[in-house]
Scaffold this active site. Structure first.
Site, PDB file in Angstrom:
ATOM      1  N   HIS A  47       0.730  -1.226   0.017  1.00 56.14           N
ATOM      2  CA  HIS A  47      -0.065  -0.096  -0.034  1.00 56.14           C
ATOM      3  C   HIS A  47       0.777   1.291  -0.018  1.00 56.14           C
ATOM      4  O   HIS A  47       0.463   2.288  -0.550  1.00 56.14           O
ATOM      5  CB  HIS A  47      -1.035  -0.049   1.215  1.00 56.14           C
ATOM      6  N   GLU A  69      -2.223  -5.928  -4.605  1.00 57.44           N
ATOM      7  CA  GLU A  69      -2.918  -5.660  -3.228  1.00 57.44           C
ATOM      8  C   GLU A  69      -4.128  -6.370  -3.311  1.00 57.44           C
ATOM      9  O   GLU A  69      -4.428  -7.212  -2.451  1.00 57.44           O
ATOM     10  CB  GLU A  69      -3.259  -4.108  -3.191  1.00 57.44           C
ATOM     11  N   ASN A 430      26.729 -21.518  -8.215  1.00 54.77           N
ATOM     12  CA  ASN A 430      27.683 -22.743  -8.431  1.00 54.77           C
ATOM     13  C   ASN A 430      27.171 -23.946  -7.187  1.00 54.77           C
ATOM     14  O   ASN A 430      27.147 -25.143  -7.541  1.00 54.77           O
ATOM     15  CB  ASN A 430      28.947 -22.358  -7.932  1.00 54.77           C
TER      16      ASN A 430
END
Length: 695
Positions: A47, A69, A430
């Site tokens: 928000h 939202e 890796n």
């Protein structure tokens, strides 16, 4: 210039913080899907991001965040269950928002085409739950959420003091104008504090504000509904001030009228005798009034110097206020002793000058230490992005793994922290791809199905040690040997430890096929190059079916270091003290020539000797006595020869000409007390040159 431009840098910084918080919390939500407090925290961060984007006029960002939202709201109500697919979609939205921020930094215009695919995906998820997408619902939303009409805006003060009235009357008597200004912000203004600040800033360019209701603190914090009033003193006319106020964005209405002290006092008295119940703050969604904010910012900041905007985020740093207070105190003391020294100088008081110099010396040392601390930044700035990355890699590779972070509050110089991200990403990829096995294989080996990668950081003296450890399959020297020989790399006579270190060889990879994650042979060699460039070193320890551990040692700072000053021939050189293990005096007959080069017996082993004069092509002094500076590079000892030791010294590193940098022999330069220059030797580069010559 658009008044929003003053807040661009602040918007970028706060948006990055909100995006990082959302990334962290959404990752945590996947592990705790029923944690309602966490969902509320996510909702608040989203928000805030939406509100700041709307205030700045970036409607593309606002729309995407608003649709996110809606999904969080479905999580909150329990209508939509949190699962991996939904979390992945949210992460895609967060990545796109980061990309939009980068575009805004580069002053590119945003378009809804950039978010259309994600809006469609979000709509599809919501339609599956509610039966209709947000756009359809939105049509009826303003009608049902329409609040009751507000009381009419007025110019009546409630807390006007006698002193304020006196100031206003004195201003009038001196020929100035005094106005009462009442402002009602747009009901959908989300950042009311910054909006009021911009309005006041514009007004104060033309006069002075002598009274506000609510108080300045409440206005600054945005702790009011939509209305505020003020008394304003200026030399400008009523029409000018009215134009000034109305030129601001996000205003519903405003009143500017001459200030009448008698009327103001009388109205205030009436208001106190018969207080009018103020309209309650509206909590429902209000139908927005027409705004002056355009779809995209109407004006852009002044043109900046050429160069990417992405680096702009690295040009600021957050500093603990206590450190700045300490800095101010030290500077104040420095000024005092400077004045004392000037006074002693005028009186030819040598004792006074000496005392003042001692104090100045102490203060400059403290200032130096403090400035280095101010430049420090926690490694969490880099580490915080990795849990999300490991989560995404786990889904891509179909592996179950956890990232454990220890010591993320460890501090390093900001320059080092900024450069640390890329090599750490290579190493983590890796470990995830080559190190951690798939769950079934781990189970057969008697390991937990979930693999663990541990990333830790801690300070050791004037260095920071970063370790990356996994409980995967480790490095198999036989596999590495076969892979090296298939690529034409000679492995004759290599020990198991040397075979393991082949993973740092450019172009080396054991991956059987090229993927988005590995197989191209660009990774750990880039890591080693970057760590060396930062003045650090990297070590490797690995055991088959137990795991691998990388140990990175980095200097705390790249600007001021302790160094051993030496003389080679007629030249002065500096060697960073953190790589020096020992200094020994030797004679020419202590150096043993072999088929692979000259060596010296040190701690029951033969170590290569580096004749600095030959590598640097300088003429050395003809004497039999030499000094060998024993250094450790890539888990191997080397002896760097010098003709004379000057001593240990704290030096300031200065950059050198790009031509000298290309020689790959020097880290930088420093200046002696007498003004002469000494080059700082790049020990790792010298050792690697010797190693290549040996092989």
């Amino acid at each position: 210039m658009d008044d929003n431009s003053a807040y661009r840098d602040l918007f970028f910084e706060e948006s990055e913080d909100n995006l990082q918080q959302l990334n962290d919390n959404v990752l945590e939500l996947e592990k705790e899907p029923d944690n309602i407090d966490l969902i509320n925290e996510i909702f608040r961060a989203a928000h805030t991001l939406k509100g700041s984007s709307a205030t700045m006029g970036y409607e593309v960002m606002t729309k995407l965040t608003h649709r996110m939202e809606d999904i969080f709201d479905l999580f909150k109500s329990g209508k939509l269950k949190v699962n991996g697919d939904h979390i992945s979609l949210i992460f895609k939205c967060l990545d796109r928002l980061s990309q939009l921020l980068d575009d805004l930094r580069d002053e590119k215009d945003l378009s809804e085409d950039q978010i259309k695919d994600l809006i469609d995906e979000l709509n599809k998820v919501e339609t599956g739950v509610t039966g209709q997408a947000a756009e359809t619902e939105a049509a009826s939303e303003p009608v049902k959420a329409q609040p009751a009409a507000k009381a009419e805006l007025n110019t009546t003060f409630v807390n006007l003091e006698e002193a304020d009235v006196d100031v206003a009357e004195q201003a009038k008597s001196s020929g100035q104008n005094v106005f009462t200004i009442a402002v009602r912000l747009d009901a959908e203004t989300l950042l009311k504090g910054p909006r009021v600040f911009l309005i006041m800033q514009k007004l104060e360019e033309e006069g002075d504000v002598i009274h506000t209701e609510p108080t300045a603190d409440l206005l600054e914090d945005g702790k009011f509904d939509t209305d505020f009033k003020l008394v304003f003193v200026t030399k400008e006319t009523l029409a000018d001030i009215k134009t000034n106020v109305e030129s601001n964005s996000e205003l519903e209405t405003a009143i500017v009228e001459p200030f009448d002290s008698e009327k103001a006092v009388a109205d205030q008295k009436k208001a106190k005798e018969a207080p009018v119940k103020q309209s309650a703050q509206v909590t429902e969604t209000v139908k927005p009034a027409p705004k002056t904010v355009s779809k995209k910012p109407t004006a852009k900041p002044a043109a900046k110097a050429s160069g990417g905007h992405h680096n702009a985020r690295n040009q600021s740093i957050r500093v603990d206020l206590s450190r700045l207070d300490r800095f101010l105190n030290l500077v104040s003391e420095l000024v005092v002793y400077r004045n004392q020294m000037e006074d002693s100088s005028h009186r030819s008081d040598l004792d006074g000058i000496r005392d003042s110099l001692e104090q100045v010396s102490r203060l400059t040392s403290e200032l130096q230490d403090l400035v280095l601390r101010i430049r420090m930044q926690q490694v969490s700035v880099v580490f915080s992005r990795f849990p999300r990355m490991i989560r995404d890699l786990g889904r891509t590779l179909h592996k179950d793994m956890d990232l454990v972070i220890i010591g993320e509050d460890t501090e390093l110089d900001k320059t080092v922290v900024s450069e640390l991200g890329e090599p750490m990403i290579h190493m983590l990829r890796n470990s995830a791809d080559h190190g951690i096995e798939d769950p079934d294989t781990r189970e057969k080996l008697g390991k937990p199905r979930k693999g663990t990668i541990t990333l830790s950081a801690y300070q050791e003296g004037n260095r920071v040690i970063i370790t990356l450890e996994d409980d995967g399959k480790g490095l198999d020297p036989a596999v590495l040997k076969a892979s090296a020989e298939s690529k034409g790399i000679n492995t004759d006579g290599m020990s198991e430890d040397e075979l393991k270190h082949l993973i740092f060889h450019p172009g080396f990879s054991t991956a059987k096929k090229i993927t988005d994650i590995s197989g191209r042979g660009v990774g750990l060699d880039a890591v080693q190059s970057k760590i060396t460039e930062l003045g650090g070193s990297i070590e490797l320890r690995s055991q088959i079916n137990v795991g691998s551990k990388f140990i990175i040692k980095l200097p705390l700072t790249l600007s001021i270091i302790q160094a051993l000053m030496v003389k080679v021939g007629a030249g002065n050189f500096a060697i960073p003290l953190d790589v020096v293990e020992r200094v020994v005096m030797l004679h020419e007959n202590d150096i043993v020539p072999t088929a692979k080069g000259e060596v010296y017996r040190f701690q029951d082993t033969l170590i290569p000797i580096i004749r600095t004069d030959q590598i640097l092509n300088i003429e050395s002094k003809e004497n039999t006595k030499k000094f060998a500076i024993i250094v450790k590079s890539d888990q191997q000892y080397f002896g760097i020869l010098a003709d004379q030791l000057i001593g240990q010294k704290e030096i300031v590193i200065k950059k050198i000409d790009p031509v000298l940098q290309k020689i790959n022999r020097y880290q930088g330069a420093t200046i002696f007390d007498n003004g002469s220059i000494a080059l700082i030797l790049d020990v790792n580069a010298l050792c690697q040159t010797k190693k290549r010559a040996k092989s």
